[in-house]
Design a protein around this motif. Sequence first.
Motif, PDB file in Angstrom:
ATOM      1  N   CYS B 348       0.829  -1.218   0.000  1.00  0.00           N
ATOM      2  CA  CYS B 348       0.000   0.000   0.000  1.00  0.00           C
ATOM      3  C   CYS B 348       0.858   1.260   0.000  1.00  0.00           C
ATOM      4  O   CYS B 348       1.766   1.405   0.813  1.00  0.00           O
ATOM      5  N   ILE B 349       0.548   2.182  -0.903  1.00  0.00           N
ATOM      6  CA  ILE B 349       1.274   3.454  -0.934  1.00  0.00           C
ATOM      7  C   ILE B 349       0.447   4.570  -0.286  1.00  0.00           C
ATOM      8  O   ILE B 349       0.767   5.746  -0.443  1.00  0.00           O
ATOM      9  N   ARG B 350      -0.613   4.205   0.437  1.00  0.00           N
ATOM     10  CA  ARG B 350      -1.385   5.151   1.250  1.00  0.00           C
ATOM     11  C   ARG B 350      -1.965   6.293   0.420  1.00  0.00           C
ATOM     12  O   ARG B 350      -1.908   7.449   0.834  1.00  0.00           O
ATOM     13  N   CYS B 351      -2.522   5.937  -0.743  1.00  0.00           N
ATOM     14  CA  CYS B 351      -3.079   6.992  -1.587  1.00  0.00           C
ATOM     15  C   CYS B 351      -4.489   7.357  -1.154  1.00  0.00           C
ATOM     16  O   CYS B 351      -4.981   8.422  -1.460  1.00  0.00           O
ATOM     17  N   SER B 352      -5.190   6.420  -0.505  1.00  0.00           N
ATOM     18  CA  SER B 352      -6.558   6.585  -0.001  1.00  0.00           C
ATOM     19  C   SER B 352      -7.631   6.413  -1.071  1.00  0.00           C
ATOM     20  O   SER B 352      -8.810   6.624  -0.790  1.00  0.00           O
ATOM     21  N   CYS B 354      -8.866   3.729  -2.217  1.00  0.00           N
ATOM     22  CA  CYS B 354      -9.819   2.675  -1.829  1.00  0.00           C
ATOM     23  C   CYS B 354     -10.832   3.183  -0.813  1.00  0.00           C
ATOM     24  O   CYS B 354     -11.980   2.739  -0.800  1.00  0.00           O
ATOM     25  N   ILE B 377      -8.406  -0.666   3.002  1.00  0.00           N
ATOM     26  CA  ILE B 377      -7.040  -1.067   3.346  1.00  0.00           C
ATOM     27  C   ILE B 377      -6.921  -1.267   4.848  1.00  0.00           C
ATOM     28  O   ILE B 377      -6.278  -2.213   5.322  1.00  0.00           O
ATOM     29  N   CYS B 413      -7.214   0.734  -6.767  1.00  0.00           N
ATOM     30  CA  CYS B 413      -5.883   0.688  -6.155  1.00  0.00           C
ATOM     31  C   CYS B 413      -4.774   0.790  -7.203  1.00  0.00           C
ATOM     32  O   CYS B 413      -4.680  -0.035  -8.102  1.00  0.00           O
ATOM     33  N   PRO B 414      -3.918   1.790  -7.080  1.00  0.00           N
ATOM     34  CA  PRO B 414      -2.869   1.986  -8.078  1.00  0.00           C
ATOM     35  C   PRO B 414      -1.834   0.861  -8.095  1.00  0.00           C
ATOM     36  O   PRO B 414      -1.149   0.692  -9.104  1.00  0.00           O
ATOM     37  N   ILE B 417      -3.747  -3.908  -5.167  1.00  0.00           N
ATOM     38  CA  ILE B 417      -3.839  -4.769  -3.986  1.00  0.00           C
ATOM     39  C   ILE B 417      -5.209  -5.430  -3.982  1.00  0.00           C
ATOM     40  O   ILE B 417      -6.234  -4.753  -4.099  1.00  0.00           O
TER      41      ILE B 417
HETATM   42  S1  SF4 Z   1      -5.958   2.195  -2.993  1.00  0.00           S
HETATM   43 FE1  SF4 Z   1      -4.301   0.710  -2.687  1.00  0.00          FE
HETATM   44  S2  SF4 Z   1      -2.486   1.971  -2.396  1.00  0.00           S
HETATM   45 FE2  SF4 Z   1      -4.226   3.326  -2.154  1.00  0.00          FE
HETATM   46  S3  SF4 Z   1      -4.626   3.354   0.061  1.00  0.00           S
HETATM   47 FE3  SF4 Z   1      -5.923   1.756  -0.782  1.00  0.00          FE
HETATM   48  S4  SF4 Z   1      -4.697  -0.113  -0.664  1.00  0.00           S
HETATM   49 FE4  SF4 Z   1      -3.308   1.590  -0.356  1.00  0.00          FE
END
Ligand code: SF4
Lengths: 212, 547
Positions: B348-352, B354, B377, B413-414, B417
Amino acid sequence: MSGPTAREAVLGRIRDALALAPPGRQPVPRAYRTGRTLPDDERLALFTGRLADYRAGVRVCTAAATAEAVAGALDAHGARRVGVPPGLDPAWLERFGGEVLVDSAAVSPRMLDGLDAVVTASAAACAETGTVLLDGSPDQGRRALSLVPDVHVLVVGLSTVAAGVPEALALLVPGRPTTLVSGPSATSDIELERVEGVHGPRVLEVVLRTDA
Amino acid sequence: MTRPSRPGAAAGSGDDPPERPLPGTPAPPPHAPPGTGRLRGDTPFPRAARAALGDHTLRDNLRRATGTIRARRLAATRELPDWERLRDAGAALKSEALDRLPELLPQLEAAFTGRGGTVHWARDAAEANAIVTRLVRETGSEEVVKVKSMATQEIGLNEHLARQGITAYETDLAELIVQLSGDRPSHILVPAIHRNREEIRGILRDGIPDADPRLGSDPAELAAAARAHLRERFLTVPVAVSGANFGIAETGTLCVVESEGNGRMCLTLPRTLITVMGIEKVVPLHRDLEVFLQLLPRSATGERMNPYTSLWTGVTPGDGPQEVHLVLLDNGRTAALADPLGRGALGCIRCSACLNVCPVYERVGGHAYGSTYPGPIGAVLSPYLAGMHATGDDPNRTLPYASTLCGACLDACPVRIDLPAMLVDLRRRHTEEAGRTPEALAMRTAGAVMRRPRLYTAAQRTAARLARAAARREGRITRLPPPLAGWTEARDAPVPARDAFRSWFASPEGAAAMRAAAREGERRRAAHEGPGGGAPADGHDRREEER
Ligand code: SF4
C-alpha cells in the motif's frame, strides 16, 4: 541500546516470514512510457498549460530578456527585498530596482522570512505535470531559500523541460537534496477544495526561456 | 494462547505466534503487540458504525468530499494512456521490494549511513517511541514539529511524547484541525475529511491563540490562519519528526510527498530530523520513483503532481538538518509478510483511493474502523499487522465484515492490492477460529451473499434457513452475532435494535437494503465511479476476472 539486537531481530523475522511464505519472484514490467521526446513548441504549450492549471504565473521570454522578465515578475508582486542563491547569474537581477540579498550560511531562517521573494534557477522540469525540479546546485541554493519567502520566481530553460515524469527524473543526480515543485503551495484539506498558499510560497512565477 | 501452527497462520488470525517447532525452522513473526499505538479501536465496527450513521453532518461531509475526489481521480488517471501499465509496474515493484527486504533494508541502511545519517531499528511501537523520545531528549528540545505520517500515528508517538513532557506540533492543516479539536484522523490523506468549513472555522478560532474572532469560513482564510499560526514554530523548533513515502535502497534517499509546504519546512529548517518509516516502504531503485510519482498523486488527490515532493539523502552540509535519523519500524509488518495473501497489503502506498470509492467508508467514515488505517485497506491491514484475536473481544475481528466485497477498491488501487480477496480470507479465518457456532455459520453465509448481488436473492433465503437452523440447535435465538449485526447496522435501513439480524435479513426491507448496497457497489465498480459523480464507464480500467 536497541541497536544491533533490534536490527537482528527484525531481519530475522523477515527471513522467517519469507521462508514461511516463499516469494514467487516476477520481473517488473516497465511497459509504461519512457524516453519520450516532444518538439519544443509542444513541450512549451504543455508545460505552460499545466502551470496555468496550478495557477502559477508564466512569463515566456528569450534568454536575452531574462532580466526584464524577472523584474516584471518581482514588480508584479511588489517585491522589494529579494534573496538569491550565491551561484545565480547576477545579470538576471539587473533590471530589478530593489534590494538583493545573496544567501549564505550566515542568513538565518528568520532573515529569509523577512524577504519578499526569492529568485532561483532550476535543474529540470516536466511538461506533462507542470513540475520544476530543484537540486540544490549553486544557482538554486539551499532548500530553505526557495521555501521561506512568499514569492518564488523560478527561471527555467526550455531545453531542460522533459516530456514526462520518467524523462524529467532521469535528469536528476541521485543523492542531491531535491525538491519537486508543482505550482504554489496548496491544500485540499478543507472540503477537498484546492486552496493555493499554505506554508510554502503562495506565489510561483515561472520565467521560461525558450532558447536556454 | 498457543494454537497449532499452520503455514501462514500467524498473520491475521492469532495473537502471539506458536513457539519455534524445531531449532532452525522459521517461526511466524509476531503481530504488533496490543497496548501501544493504534491498530485497533475500542469498539467493534458494527457499534461504531451505527453511531456514525446517526450523524447526518458527518455523512453529508463525507458524501460531498469523497464524491469530489472520486471525480478528480478519474480525470487524472484517464489522462495517462499508460495508466494500466504504470499500475502493473507499481504492483510488481512493491512485490519485488517485499521479496528482497533482507537485502534492500541493509542496502538502504548502508547508503543512508554513508551519507551521515543514523539508522535505528524498532521491533514494535513501544521501541520506536522510545528511540524517538531518546533522540529528541538528546537535542535538549521539548518541542517537535511534525509532518503528517501514518507510521507515527500507528505507534501513538504524539501521545507517548506528551507523556514524556515533549510537545508535538502537527503541521499539516488537517492534522492541525484534528489535534486542536482533540479528535482522531478519519482518513489517511485528509484526516479532517469529516469536518466541514464551518466546523473548521470554529476549531481554528477556538484553538489558535490570538486567532481573529471574526475568522471567516472561506478555505483560503482558514489556510492563512494556519500559516500564520505555524510559521513561528517552523522558525524556532529545532527538531522535526516525519514519515516517509518511499525509501530508496540504491541511494539511501528518503522521499516525502506533500501539498502544503509544511513538509518542506519540517524537512529543511530544524537542526535535527527524525524519520519513522515502516520497513515495507523501501523500493529498490531511484528510478522506481518514476512509477510511484505518477501513481500516487493522481490516485490520492487527483492531481497530475502534488505541489511538493522532497528527496533527501543523509546529511547535506549547509543545507537542511545536520543530524538525520531513520527509524525502521516492524510493528507487525513481518507478521503480514509471513502471510502469502496478507503480504500484498504491505504494498500500500497510502493513496486513499480505496477509501474514497468504498460505499461502506462513505457511509460510516474513518472513526468506525478504530485503527489508524480506515477503509478497505484498514479493514485488512489492521488485522494483518495486529491480529484479530489479540484481546478477548478484539474489535479487529469485525473489520473484515466492513465491506460489501463490491470490488471497487481493487479497481481503484494503483498498485492492484487485492483487498476483496484478503477480506474474504480474513472472514474465512475468523469463522475457522469461531468454529461451528451460529455466529460462524451466519457469517460464512453473509460473506458469500455479499460477494455477488446476483446471487443475493437465492442466498438470502439459504442464509435465513441456516441461521434459523443454527438458532434451533442452540435452542433459542440469542443476541446478534456482532460482525453480522455490524454489517446490517452499517446499512442505511431501519434495523430492529436487538436479536433481529436473522429475521431482518430474511425480511423484504432487509433484502432490499442489502441488495441496494451491493448493487451500488457493483454499479460503482462497473462505472468506476460513485453516485453523484456521473462519470461514464472507464475505458481502460477493466474489472478483474471474477473471483
Ligand atoms: S488504494 Fe491501494 S495503495 Fe491506495 S490506500 Fe488503498 S490499498 Fe493503499
